[in-house]
Design a protein around this motif. Structure first.
Motif, PDB file in Angstrom:
ATOM      1  N   GLY A 623       8.630 -24.131  32.251  1.00 19.20           N
ATOM      2  CA  GLY A 623       8.530 -24.495  31.059  1.00 19.20           C
ATOM      3  C   GLY A 623       7.463 -23.341  30.357  1.00 19.20           C
ATOM      4  O   GLY A 623       6.883 -23.184  31.064  1.00 19.20           O
ATOM      5  N   PHE A 624       7.361 -23.832  29.057  1.00 24.12           N
ATOM      6  CA  PHE A 624       6.281 -22.422  28.338  1.00 24.12           C
ATOM      7  C   PHE A 624       5.511 -23.352  27.553  1.00 24.12           C
ATOM      8  O   PHE A 624       6.127 -24.655  26.785  1.00 24.12           O
ATOM      9  CB  PHE A 624       6.855 -21.195  28.612  1.00 24.12           C
ATOM     10  CG  PHE A 624       7.846 -21.185  27.429  1.00 24.12           C
ATOM     11  CD1 PHE A 624       7.778 -21.218  26.271  1.00 24.12           C
ATOM     12  CD2 PHE A 624       9.188 -21.413  28.052  1.00 24.12           C
ATOM     13  CE1 PHE A 624       8.895 -20.527  24.831  1.00 24.12           C
ATOM     14  CE2 PHE A 624      10.590 -21.681  27.012  1.00 24.12           C
ATOM     15  CZ  PHE A 624       9.912 -20.952  25.508  1.00 24.12           C
ATOM     16  N   ASP A 625       4.547 -22.686  26.773  1.00 20.72           N
ATOM     17  CA  ASP A 625       3.644 -22.859  25.145  1.00 20.72           C
ATOM     18  C   ASP A 625       5.121 -23.206  24.131  1.00 20.72           C
ATOM     19  O   ASP A 625       4.907 -21.214  24.067  1.00 20.72           O
ATOM     20  CB  ASP A 625       2.438 -22.915  25.461  1.00 20.72           C
ATOM     21  CG  ASP A 625       1.735 -23.439  24.108  1.00 20.72           C
ATOM     22  OD1 ASP A 625       2.261 -23.974  23.249  1.00 20.72           O
ATOM     23  OD2 ASP A 625       0.803 -22.536  23.790  1.00 20.72           O
ATOM     24  N   ALA A 626       5.165 -23.572  24.100  1.00 22.79           N
ATOM     25  CA  ALA A 626       5.818 -23.082  23.160  1.00 22.79           C
ATOM     26  C   ALA A 626       5.890 -23.121  21.029  1.00 22.79           C
ATOM     27  O   ALA A 626       6.192 -21.712  20.554  1.00 22.79           O
ATOM     28  CB  ALA A 626       7.511 -24.158  21.955  1.00 22.79           C
ATOM     29  N   ALA A 627       4.387 -23.182  21.162  1.00 17.98           N
ATOM     30  CA  ALA A 627       3.326 -22.817  20.318  1.00 17.98           C
ATOM     31  C   ALA A 627       3.410 -20.969  20.155  1.00 17.98           C
ATOM     32  O   ALA A 627       3.309 -20.312  18.883  1.00 17.98           O
ATOM     33  CB  ALA A 627       1.952 -23.074  20.172  1.00 17.98           C
ATOM     34  N   SER A 657       9.814 -26.866  24.803  1.00 15.68           N
ATOM     35  CA  SER A 657       8.871 -26.656  25.379  1.00 15.68           C
ATOM     36  C   SER A 657       7.541 -27.313  26.109  1.00 15.68           C
ATOM     37  O   SER A 657       7.207 -26.825  25.485  1.00 15.68           O
ATOM     38  CB  SER A 657       9.205 -25.568  26.047  1.00 15.68           C
ATOM     39  OG  SER A 657       8.909 -25.193  27.530  1.00 15.68           O
ATOM     40  N   ARG A 658       7.695 -27.592  27.151  1.00 18.17           N
ATOM     41  CA  ARG A 658       6.057 -27.984  27.610  1.00 18.17           C
ATOM     42  C   ARG A 658       5.889 -27.586  28.986  1.00 18.17           C
ATOM     43  O   ARG A 658       6.287 -27.316  30.304  1.00 18.17           O
ATOM     44  CB  ARG A 658       5.585 -29.578  27.546  1.00 18.17           C
ATOM     45  CG  ARG A 658       5.618 -30.536  25.713  1.00 18.17           C
ATOM     46  CD  ARG A 658       5.282 -31.490  25.574  1.00 18.17           C
ATOM     47  NE  ARG A 658       5.200 -31.849  24.252  1.00 18.17           N
ATOM     48  CZ  ARG A 658       4.995 -32.888  24.071  1.00 18.17           C
ATOM     49  NH1 ARG A 658       4.524 -34.366  25.276  1.00 18.17           N
ATOM     50  NH2 ARG A 658       4.605 -33.228  23.071  1.00 18.17           N
ATOM     51  N   LEU A 659       4.571 -27.019  29.113  1.00 16.40           N
ATOM     52  CA  LEU A 659       4.740 -26.548  30.481  1.00 16.40           C
ATOM     53  C   LEU A 659       4.872 -27.847  31.842  1.00 16.40           C
ATOM     54  O   LEU A 659       4.290 -28.625  31.215  1.00 16.40           O
ATOM     55  CB  LEU A 659       2.691 -26.568  30.325  1.00 16.40           C
ATOM     56  CG  LEU A 659       2.619 -24.740  30.104  1.00 16.40           C
ATOM     57  CD1 LEU A 659       1.212 -24.236  29.888  1.00 16.40           C
ATOM     58  CD2 LEU A 659       3.420 -23.821  30.315  1.00 16.40           C
TER      59      LEU A 659
END
Length: 671
Positions: A623-627, A657-659
Motif C-alpha cells: 500500500g501507500f499513503d493515498a492522501a 490505500s493504507r500502508l
C-alpha cells in the motif's frame, strides 16, 4: 432468498421445541391405542359369549372415539407448531435489528435480512465470511477481544465500534453478544444496532455545549444569566459594560440593581424588567431597551435580548444579551435627517443597498435589496439584520460584522441566494460621520452576480468540452497507433523471425544452432506478447469477459494469482470505448501491482447492473499513503492515464490505500 432458508433443516426453533415434543408424545400414544384396537379386532369371537362380544364392540367404539379426539388434538398441535414457526421467522428475519450467528473463529454462519442491509450486500455473499472484515481496521483487535469475552462468558457482552459496509462506507454499530452452545461447538449470537445517528447526536450535543460555553465566556457581547429575578452568571464583557471588577458585584443581585428606580418615560424599572421577563417566558424571546447605571454612576442605554434557555423547574433560566446603544441612539437622530433623500438615491441603484447601525438594526433597504432577498422594505426597516435574514446568522457572520463595525472594509463573494437560484457579492463598508470617528453602522452593498457566474460557467464548460475532445482524440490516436504497431510486430517482425527459424531448421543444423533456435523461439513469444498487449484481438473478437480471463491467465507465470469476479457481462456487449477503457485500466493496474505492490494475490471485480458498470482492483500489497495523490503531482503516466480514460467516460477514479494494508482502486460508469 426466503427467510426460512436461514433455519437449519430439521432443527426446531426455541419456540417450536415444546410444541414438537408434545406432538411426538401424542403420536406415540395414538399409535399405542391403535395397536390395542387392532389387537381387539383381530381376536376370534367364537369363544366369547354375546355379552362379551357386546362389551368388546363398546370398547372398540370407545377406542375409536378416543382415537378421533387424539387426531383432532394432533391437528391442533400441528397448527400451533406451524404458527409458532411463522412467528419465529417473522421475529428473526424481519426484525429491525441485525442478527448474526458467528462461529468461534468469527465466521458468519447465519444472519437476517436487516443484517445483510447493514453490511450492504446480499446474504449469500456474507455467509462464510469473517465478521471482522466488516469492522474498521483500527478496531478489529477490539472486536477480537469482544468475541473472546462473549465465548468465555455466560452473560451478554456489549460494545460500540465503527463498521464498514461492503462498498467501503462506514457506520457505527452497537453490538450485543451472547454465547450459546451447539452440537458443533460454542457459537456467538450477535445483535447489531445502527448507532450512527445516536453517536452523531451525542457528538453534536457535546460540540454544541463546548461552543456555547466558549461563546458565552469569550463573546465580545455582554451576556448574563438570570434565574427568577437574580443574576446567576455573567461574562467578562458584561462586567466591563457595567464597570464592575468582580462577578460578585453582579452575581446574586437583582436584575434592576444596576439601574435607576425609574426610566426616562416615568415607568418603574422593576416593572419594565418583570414585564420583559414575563413576555420572554411567554413568547420565547423579548427585546427591550433600558437606561442602566454603571458602577461609577454613569448612565448608559442598553438593549437587552432576553431568551429563555431552561424552562424546567419552578425558576426558569433566562439568557440576556446586552448591547450598549447610547451612541446609536444619538446617531440614529442624525441619520434620520437625510433619510428620505438617501432613499430616493438608493432605490435607483443597480445594487442592493442595506444599512444598519451598531445594533444591526436596519435603517436602509432599497428596491434592489427587496428584489434580491424577497423581503419588502416595510418588513425589513427597523428590524435587525438577523431577524430579517435569520439564515445568515452564524459565527462567521458575526465576526465579519464586528470587523466592519471596527472600521474594516469586508468583502464576501459568491454567496447563494436562499429563496431563489443565483449568487451575489456583498461588500460591508463601515459608516463613519467623519474619517476619524468610530463607525456607527455598516453599509452592505449587494450585487447580483448570477448572470456573471452563468457566463463564467458556460466558458468553463466549453473549455472542458474542448479538453475532453482533445483527450478523446489523443486516446483514439493511441489505440490506432497501438493497433498499427501490433500488426507490424505480428505481420512483419514476427513473420521474419518465424521464417528465420524455419530456414535454420531446414538447413539441418539443428544441433549446432540449438542456442539460436531457442533464442528465436523466445523472440517469437516476446513479439506475440507485445502484439497482444498493444491490441488484444480477443477483446474485439470475444468481448470483455474473455479478454479479462485471458489477461489473468497470462499473468499466471508471474506468480501473481488473479481472482476474477465478473457479473453481467454475458448479455449484450458494452460499447467499444467502455470495453477498451475497462480493459486498459485493469491491465495498467495489474502491471502497477506487479511492479510496485509486492502483493501475493489480486482480486478484480467487474459487475454490470441496472445500467451501471462497477470496476475495482484490490491487492494485499504494502500500500501507500493515498492522501499524497491530492497534494503531489503524479509520477509517471500510468495512474494519470487511467484517471483520464475514466474521466473521459464520465467516471471518477477512487483510490483507497493504507500502508501495509493493500490498495483498492475503483470506479463506476453509466452504460
Amino acid at each position: 432468498m426466503p427467510a426460512s432458508d436461514h433455519l437449519a433443516p430439521g432443527a426446531p426453533t426455541p419456540d417450536q421445541q415444546p410444541a414438537a415434543s408434545g406432538v411426538h408424545a401424542a403420536l406415540l400414544e395414538l399409535r399405542a391405542r391403535a395397536e390395542k384396537r387392532r389387537h381387539l379386532v383381530t381376536q376370534a369371537t367364537e369363544s366369547y359369549t354375546p355379552e362379551e362380544v357386546r362389551r368388546l364392540v363398546q370398547e372398540l367404539q370407545v377406542h375409536q372415539i378416543e382415537l378421533e379426539m387424539q387426531y383432532e388434538e394432533l391437528l391442533l398441535a400441528q397448527g400451533e407448531t406451524q404458527a409458532a414457526r411463522a412467528q419465529y421467522v417473522d421475529l428473526y428475519d424481519f426484525a429491525p435489528v441485525g442478527y448474526f450467528s458467528l462461529s468461534a473463529t468469527g465466521q458468519i454462519e447465519q444472519l437476517n435480512f436487516c443484517a445483510s442491509k447493514q453490511l450492504g450486500t446480499v446474504r449469500q455473499r456474507l455467509v462464510g465470511r469473517r465478521f471482522a472484515l466488516f469492522v474498521a481496521p483500527a478496531q478489529r483487535l477490539e472486536f477480537g477481544q469482544f468475541l473472546a469475552r462473549v465465548l468465555s462468558s455466560e452473560s451478554t457482552q456489549s460494545m460500540e465500534l465503527q463498521m464498514m459496509r461492503d462498498d467501503g462506507t462506514y457506520f457505527y454499530g452497537q453490538l450485543e453478544g451472547l454465547r450459546t452452545d451447539t452440537s458443533a461447538g460454542p457459537q456467538c449470537r450477535l445483535a447489531v444496532l445502527d448507532a450512527t445517528t445516536r453517536r452523531e447526536a451525542v457528538t453534536a450535543l457535546a460540540a454544541s455545549e463546548t461552543r456555547f460555553r466558549k461563546l458565552f465566556n469569550e463573546s465580545n457581547d455582554a451576556v448574563a444569566l438570570l434565574q427568577g429575578h437574580l443574576f446567576v452568571d455573567c461574562n467578562d464583557a458584561a462586567l466591563r459594560l457595567l464597570g464592575a471588577r468582580h462577578r460578585e458585584q453582579l452575581v446574586g443581585k437583582s436584575a434592576w440593581s444596576c439601574a435607576p428606580e425609574r426610566q426616562p418615560d416615568g415607568r418603574r424599572t422593576i416593572d419594565l424588567f418583570r414585564d420583559s421577563i414575563t413576555e420572554a417566558l411567554r413568547y420565547g424571546s423579548k427585546r427591550c431597551q433600558a437606561l442602566m447605571r454603571q458602577a461609577s454612576g454613569e448612565e448608559i442605554w442598553l438593549e437587552a435580548s432576553l431568551t429563555p434557555i431552561e424552562l424546567g423547574g419552578d425558576t426558569p433560566v433566562v439568557h440576556i444579551m446586552w448591547r450598549d446603544i447610547t451612541a446609536e441612539r444619538d446617531a440614529r437622530q442624525e441619520l434620520q435627517q437625510g433619510k428620505e433623500f438617501i432613499e430616493s438615491l438608493l432605490d435607483n441603484s443597480v445594487d442592493g443597498i442595506i444599512a444598519y447601525d451598531r445594533t444591526l438594526r436596519i435603517n436602509t433597504w432599497n428596491t434592489e435589496a427587496a428584489r434580491c432577498f424577497g423581503v419588502a422594505a416595510a418588513n425589513a426597516l427597523g428590524r435587525t439584520l438577523f431577524e430579517v435574514l435569520p439564515y445568515l446568522e452564524d459565527k462567521e457572520a458575526h465576526e465579519l460584522i464586528n470587523r466592519a463595525l471596527a472600521g474594516e472594509r469586508v468583502d464576501r463573494l459568491n454567496q447563494p441566494f436562499q429563496d431563489r437560484p443565483g449568487n451575489y457579492d456583498v461588500h460591508l463598508v463601515p459608516l463613519r460621520p467623519d474619517d476619524r470617528a468610530e463607525p456607527n453602522g455598516v453599509l452592505a452593498i449587494v450585487r447580483d452576480v448570477t448572470e456573471r457566474n452563468r457566463l463564467a460557467e458556460e466558458a468553463t464548460r466549453q473549455r472542458l468540452r474542448r479538453q475532453q475532445a482533445v483527450l478523446s482524440a489523443i486516446l483514439t490516436t493511441q489505440e490506432s497507433e497501438r493497433k498499427r504497431i501490433a500488426e507490424a510486430l505480428h505481420n512483419g517482425l514476427g513473420q521474419l523471425l518465424y521464417a528465420a527459424k524455419l530456414s535454420l531448421e531446414r538447413t539441418g543444423q539443428t544441433t549446432r544452432t540449438h542456442g539460436p533456435l531457442k533464442l528465436l523461439d523466445e523472440a517469437i513469444r516476446t513479439t506475440r506478447t507485445l502484439s497482444f498487449e498493444l491490441t488484444p484481438g480477443v477483446l474485439e473478437d470475444f468481448g470483455l469477459r474473455t479478454a479479462l480471463e485471458t489477461l489473468a491467465e497470462r499473468l499466471a507465470p508471474a506468480n501473481l494469482p488473479v481472482r476474477l469476479h465478473l457479473a453481467g457481462l454475458d448479455g449484450e456487449r458494452l460499447s467499444t470505448a467502455v470495453e477498451i477503457t475497462v480493459y486498459r485500466t485493469v491491465q495498467e493496474l495489474l502491471n502497477n501491482v506487479m511492479k510496485h505492490a509486492e502483493a501475493t494475490e489480486v482480486e478484480v471485480h467487474v459487475a454490470r447492473e441496472d445500467g451501471h458498470l462497477y470496476v475495482s482492483v484490490e491487492d494485499n500489497g504494502h500500500g501507500f499513503d493515498a492522501a499524497t495523490l491530492a497534494t503531489q503531482p503524479l509520477t509517471g503516466i500510468g495512474l494519470a492515464g487511467v484517471r483520464n480514460r475514466v474521466a473521459l467516460l464520465g467516471g471518477q477514479l477512487s483510490v483507497n490505500s493504507r500502508l501495509g494494508q493493500g490498495t483498492i482502486v475503483s470506479f463506476e460508469l453509466d452504460v
